[in-house]
Design an enzyme around this catalytic site. Structure first.
Site, PDB file in Angstrom:
ATOM      1  N   HIS A 210       0.899  -1.029   0.758  1.00 21.32           N
ATOM      2  CA  HIS A 210      -0.089   0.259  -0.206  1.00 21.32           C
ATOM      3  C   HIS A 210       0.830   1.309   0.045  1.00 21.32           C
ATOM      4  O   HIS A 210       0.730   1.875  -0.670  1.00 21.32           O
ATOM      5  CB  HIS A 210      -1.150  -0.119   1.072  1.00 21.32           C
ATOM      6  CG  HIS A 210      -1.736   1.089   0.918  1.00 21.32           C
ATOM      7  ND1 HIS A 210      -2.316   2.629   2.177  1.00 21.32           N
ATOM      8  CD2 HIS A 210      -2.658   1.042  -0.076  1.00 21.32           C
ATOM      9  CE1 HIS A 210      -2.836   3.083   2.013  1.00 21.32           C
ATOM     10  NE2 HIS A 210      -3.876   2.371   0.820  1.00 21.32           N
ATOM     11  N   HIS A 214       1.597   4.247  -3.392  1.00 20.97           N
ATOM     12  CA  HIS A 214       1.511   5.505  -3.027  1.00 20.97           C
ATOM     13  C   HIS A 214       2.024   6.422  -3.697  1.00 20.97           C
ATOM     14  O   HIS A 214       2.313   7.702  -3.715  1.00 20.97           O
ATOM     15  CB  HIS A 214       0.589   5.917  -1.874  1.00 20.97           C
ATOM     16  CG  HIS A 214      -0.683   5.740  -2.231  1.00 20.97           C
ATOM     17  ND1 HIS A 214      -1.941   6.915  -2.194  1.00 20.97           N
ATOM     18  CD2 HIS A 214      -2.006   4.286  -1.341  1.00 20.97           C
ATOM     19  CE1 HIS A 214      -3.243   6.224  -2.070  1.00 20.97           C
ATOM     20  NE2 HIS A 214      -2.849   5.043  -1.676  1.00 20.97           N
ATOM     21  N   HIS A 239      -7.680  -1.228  -4.578  1.00 26.19           N
ATOM     22  CA  HIS A 239      -8.005  -0.990  -3.727  1.00 26.19           C
ATOM     23  C   HIS A 239      -9.619  -1.648  -3.679  1.00 26.19           C
ATOM     24  O   HIS A 239      -9.901  -2.061  -2.401  1.00 26.19           O
ATOM     25  CB  HIS A 239      -8.321   0.361  -3.685  1.00 26.19           C
ATOM     26  CG  HIS A 239      -7.515   1.369  -2.563  1.00 26.19           C
ATOM     27  ND1 HIS A 239      -7.193   1.568  -3.759  1.00 26.19           N
ATOM     28  CD2 HIS A 239      -7.164   1.435  -1.594  1.00 26.19           C
ATOM     29  CE1 HIS A 239      -5.633   2.873  -2.963  1.00 26.19           C
ATOM     30  NE2 HIS A 239      -6.026   2.516  -1.622  1.00 26.19           N
ATOM     31  N   GLU A 349     -10.317  10.249  -4.856  1.00 23.32           N
ATOM     32  CA  GLU A 349      -9.512  10.312  -4.780  1.00 23.32           C
ATOM     33  C   GLU A 349      -8.812  11.985  -4.878  1.00 23.32           C
ATOM     34  O   GLU A 349      -7.770  11.932  -3.181  1.00 23.32           O
ATOM     35  CB  GLU A 349      -8.012   9.449  -5.687  1.00 23.32           C
ATOM     36  CG  GLU A 349      -7.122   9.250  -4.203  1.00 23.32           C
ATOM     37  CD  GLU A 349      -5.473   8.958  -5.241  1.00 23.32           C
ATOM     38  OE1 GLU A 349      -4.599   8.181  -4.091  1.00 23.32           O
ATOM     39  OE2 GLU A 349      -5.991   9.035  -6.478  1.00 23.32           O
ATOM     40  N   HIS A 364     -12.156  10.613  -0.372  1.00 23.73           N
ATOM     41  CA  HIS A 364     -11.436   9.256   0.337  1.00 23.73           C
ATOM     42  C   HIS A 364     -10.505  10.142   1.194  1.00 23.73           C
ATOM     43  O   HIS A 364     -10.296   9.344   2.283  1.00 23.73           O
ATOM     44  CB  HIS A 364     -10.623   8.818  -1.480  1.00 23.73           C
ATOM     45  CG  HIS A 364      -9.644   7.441  -1.022  1.00 23.73           C
ATOM     46  ND1 HIS A 364      -8.129   8.702  -0.642  1.00 23.73           N
ATOM     47  CD2 HIS A 364      -9.798   6.588   0.297  1.00 23.73           C
ATOM     48  CE1 HIS A 364      -7.613   7.588  -0.088  1.00 23.73           C
ATOM     49  NE2 HIS A 364      -8.121   6.606   0.201  1.00 23.73           N
ATOM     50  N   HIS A 368      -9.938   9.001   5.468  1.00 23.91           N
ATOM     51  CA  HIS A 368      -8.925   8.994   6.451  1.00 23.91           C
ATOM     52  C   HIS A 368      -8.784   9.834   7.288  1.00 23.91           C
ATOM     53  O   HIS A 368      -8.602   9.376   8.212  1.00 23.91           O
ATOM     54  CB  HIS A 368      -7.951   8.757   5.408  1.00 23.91           C
ATOM     55  CG  HIS A 368      -7.739   7.168   4.784  1.00 23.91           C
ATOM     56  ND1 HIS A 368      -7.184   6.736   4.956  1.00 23.91           N
ATOM     57  CD2 HIS A 368      -8.129   6.927   3.930  1.00 23.91           C
ATOM     58  CE1 HIS A 368      -7.415   5.728   4.744  1.00 23.91           C
ATOM     59  NE2 HIS A 368      -7.593   6.021   3.320  1.00 23.91           N
ATOM     60  N   HIS A 404     -13.109   1.474   2.984  1.00 27.77           N
ATOM     61  CA  HIS A 404     -12.615   1.222   1.572  1.00 27.77           C
ATOM     62  C   HIS A 404     -13.879   0.416   1.110  1.00 27.77           C
ATOM     63  O   HIS A 404     -13.699   0.513  -0.461  1.00 27.77           O
ATOM     64  CB  HIS A 404     -11.432   1.073   0.991  1.00 27.77           C
ATOM     65  CG  HIS A 404     -10.430   2.296   1.160  1.00 27.77           C
ATOM     66  ND1 HIS A 404     -10.168   2.229  -0.493  1.00 27.77           N
ATOM     67  CD2 HIS A 404      -9.661   2.319   1.586  1.00 27.77           C
ATOM     68  CE1 HIS A 404      -9.281   3.227   0.048  1.00 27.77           C
ATOM     69  NE2 HIS A 404      -8.909   3.543   1.182  1.00 27.77           N
TER      70      HIS A 404
END
Length: 685
Positions: A210, A214, A239, A349, A364, A368, A404
């Site tokens: 992950h 990114h 995802h 995103e 998104h 978080h 997610h």
């Protein structure tokens, strides 16, 4: 003499130590001009250069800079503060620092510029930004970056290991040191049902994947760094597959599937106590207790409300239902085309490629943020964010999969409005018949056909690079993770034409039964559990063909050695460049679901699609990185498949059952296997 690129790697060692300390276990020291020292150490420059350079056999002299970079944009984030890629302010800082590094004319100047920045900006911000720049600069592509476990082992390892590691390294000679054993389960007891999934959530390789994804696909930064082929669609698909895999693991454990966090104002019943620390502050990542509710975040660095997310969600829903979005210039852009999912992925995103971030927001990332500050939304207790605030740790928390899971429902809402795939023009491949598919373990005597095995395995990770202000030499932690016996697919295919044909072999798996042991009936239920296992090109001669494909050849995964960097990279510069990029990928040891001790039955779906419809015209580049391409794409190239990611299961179909879908065309087949878990621990050879 070391090259400029090799010298750059020194900046990744012991990330919390000042630049003037010795590197390479005391063998190397960086000789800094006086102006490179920070205010704290500049008066001591002569003393420090003598103290830390006397015994070094290799001295790196930094090139003097004519101008120094303006780092004022990063001044609000302290050097030891918590850095988050989900925080837009932090992402903007990273984008600016990446640009500074990308703009340097050569690697030697980059080394000096980065050295000057290292002790003046946040540690995580520096490491991330330099890593991204190194991956994208033409003159540093052959560098092999250290893994994030090397740089920040505290994000992955039980903190009780570090005092033991320092003791071992301080008192015991290098050749006599023992491994520091990390228990498989250390975050909660079996009284917590979610602990059944800790082996997946807290797996080092899973969390590294992950983080590295990114790194390869940063959301903000220079245009040539962010704008990659089908980036938004890949954000959705990678995802989405994680959620499917997690749900499959839950079914193996007889647990119900994840409930998407669709209602942002309901209590979150799951708790999570991460048991990991931030080494810079020696403070633990904050826990989240049971039955907490998301609150508006009102902290000094930013403000976000629950209502913001609800408003952005509704606007995205409206765009999907209307099959169009409005961009920043007021132009209507249709979502009906092949790039519709890509446009939507970038909007959700909120990457730099988002068509209208001021209107569709930052759904998104701010989700978080709300979750990671649920314990201290107003900064009353001066707490930093929880694990959901860091891409390297977010997957440890059960709430990651609920969040997610909700994000995936947005994409599924879009996919359900698309037409079914046409059998004649999209699904079928005339003249090709897949008659059978079987799997077989490749090692061991008397292995039963279509029976696959999983077990625990002990492996090692070197903690020495990340042990700041610690003793020299290597010290290893021993951890336990899921592993499977290597296996291969045997697929019988008949080419009924008189000429060779080229196809794309697509292999998926899904459970045969639900968490109660009852057979799945609806196609839609199994479609949303289809985990992609492999995708590769095949050449089919006229007549009968037997395709044999090993599990370790999977285009989904990268091998253990590449995940944990315990293998030296190739010496050839081109191959070395691909080795660095190929750090992105699902870990090979987690390719296969765990199964169960009594055995869990799976359906294996194989499709040979028409390569002429899959083919992508690529730049003429040698040695492309072609493993893990399904999740990570190809370095400097287009995504290697023209079809929608997840084809043919990325959208619903009117077929009632999976068997009915398979029967639509002869180029698709179903097999069946059983995955048995052996609760034994085997040391890695």
């Amino acid at each position: 003499m070391a090259s400029a690129n090799d010298n750059l790697l020194l900046l990744f060692q012991n990330p919390n130590e000042p630049l003037f300390t010795e590197k390479d276990n005391g063998k190397t020291v960086i000789e800094m001009p006086a102006e490179f020292y920070t205010d704290r150490y500049r008066p001591l420059g002569d003393v420090l250069s003598t103290r830390f350079g006397e015994d070094a056999t290799n001295k790196v002299v930094l090139k003097k800079l004519t101008t120094f970079p303006d780092l004022s944009f990063a001044s609000t984030l302290s050097k030891d503060g918590a850095f988050s890629l989900f925080n837009r302010i932090h992402k903007e800082m990273a984008g600016k620092l990446i640009k500074i590094f990308m703009d340097q004319p050569d690697a030697t100047t980059l080394m000096s510029c980065a050295a000057y920045c290292k002790d003046r900006v946040n540690v995580d911000l520096f490491q991330y930004s330099l890593s991204v720049a190194v991956q994208h600069r033409a003159d540093t592509k052959n560098m092999t970056l250290p893994s994030i476990v090397d740089m920040f082992p505290d994000k992955f390892v039980d903190p009780s290991a570090f005092p033991k590691a320092r003791e071992e390294a301080s008192l015991v000679p290098d050749e006599n040191r023992q491994n520091i054993k990390i228990p498989l389960e250390f975050t909660s007891s079996d009284k917590e049902i979610e602990q059944k999934m800790a082996y997946f959530r807290e797996d080092i390789g899973v969390n590294m994947h992950h983080w590295h994804w990114h790194l390869v696909y940063p959301a903000l930064g220079p245009e040539n760094v962010v704008r990659k082929d089908r980036r938004g669609e890949l954000f959705y698909y990678m995802h989405s597959q994680i959620i499917y895999r997690y749900n499959v693991e839950r079914i193996c454990a007889r647990m119900e599937k994840v409930k998407p966090l669709a209602n942002l104002r309901t209590e979150i019943k799951e708790a999570y106590f991460p048991k990991i620390i931030r080494s810079k502050l020696n403070r633990a990542f904050p826990p989240r207790v049971a039955n907490m509710t998301l609150q508006d975040v009102n902290r000094s660095e930013f403000v976000v409300e629950v209502a913001d997310l609800e408003r952005w969600r509704d606007r995205v829903y409206q765009a999907i239902d209307q099959k169009q979005i409005t961009d920043s210039n007021g132009k209507i852009v249709s979502l009906n085309g092949p790039d519709g999912i890509d446009i939507l992925g970038n909007i959700v995103e909120s990457s730099a490629l988002s068509a209208n971030p001021s209107f569709y927001g930052d759904l998104h990332n701010q989700g978080h943020i709300l979750i990671c500050f649920i314990h201290d939304p107003e900064q009353k207790y001066l707490e930093e964010f929880g694990v959901m605030g860091d891409v390297a740790t977010a997957m440890r928390d059960p709430i990651f999969y609920r969040w997610h899971g909700f994000v995936d429902t947005i994409f599924q809402r879009y996919k359900r409005l698309l037409p079914n795939y046409s059998v004649e023009t999209e699904l079928a491949y005339a003249g090709i018949t897949v008659s059978s598919v079987n799997v077989q373990i490749t090692k061991g005597k008397n292995a039963r056909p279509n029976t696959l095995l999983t077990f625990w395995q002990r492996s090692e990770v070197d903690l020495s690079t990340g042990l700041d202000f610690g003793p020299e030499g290597n010290v290893y932690a021993q951890f336990t993770h899921l592993q499977h016996a290597p296996f291969e697919y045997k697929i019988n295919v008949e080419n009924n034409s008189r000429a060779q044909k080229i196809g794309t072999c697509r292999i998926f798996m899904c459970p045969k039964n639900d968490e109660r042991g009852q057979p799945f009936v609806k196609f839609e239920d199994q479609r949303l559990l289809m985990i992609e296992m492999d995708r590769f090109t095949v050449y089919l001669n006229p007549g009968q063909n037997l395709i044999r494909r090993r599990s370790d050849e999977s285009n989904i995964t990268i091998p253990y050695e590449r995940s944990f960097r315990n293998k030296r990279p190739p010496s050839d510069p081109l191959a070395k460049a691909q080795f660095s990029f190929c750090g992105c990928g699902w870990p090979q040891h987690m390719l296969l679901p765990k199964g169960s001790e009594e055995g869990t039955k799976f359906k294996i779906f194989v499709m040979i699609s028409n390569f002429e419809m899959d083919r992508v015209a690529q730049p003429d580049l040698k040695n492309p990185c072609n493993d893990a391409a399904v999740f990570c794409g190809l370095k400097d190239q287009k995504y290697p498949d023209k079809r929608n990611m997840g084809f043919p299961f990325d959208r619903p179909h009117k077929a009632a059952k999976l068997e009915d879908f398979k029967n639509l065309a002869t180029n698709m087949a179903l097999g069946e296997c059983e995955i048995k878990f052996t609760n034994a621990i085997i040391n890695r050879q």
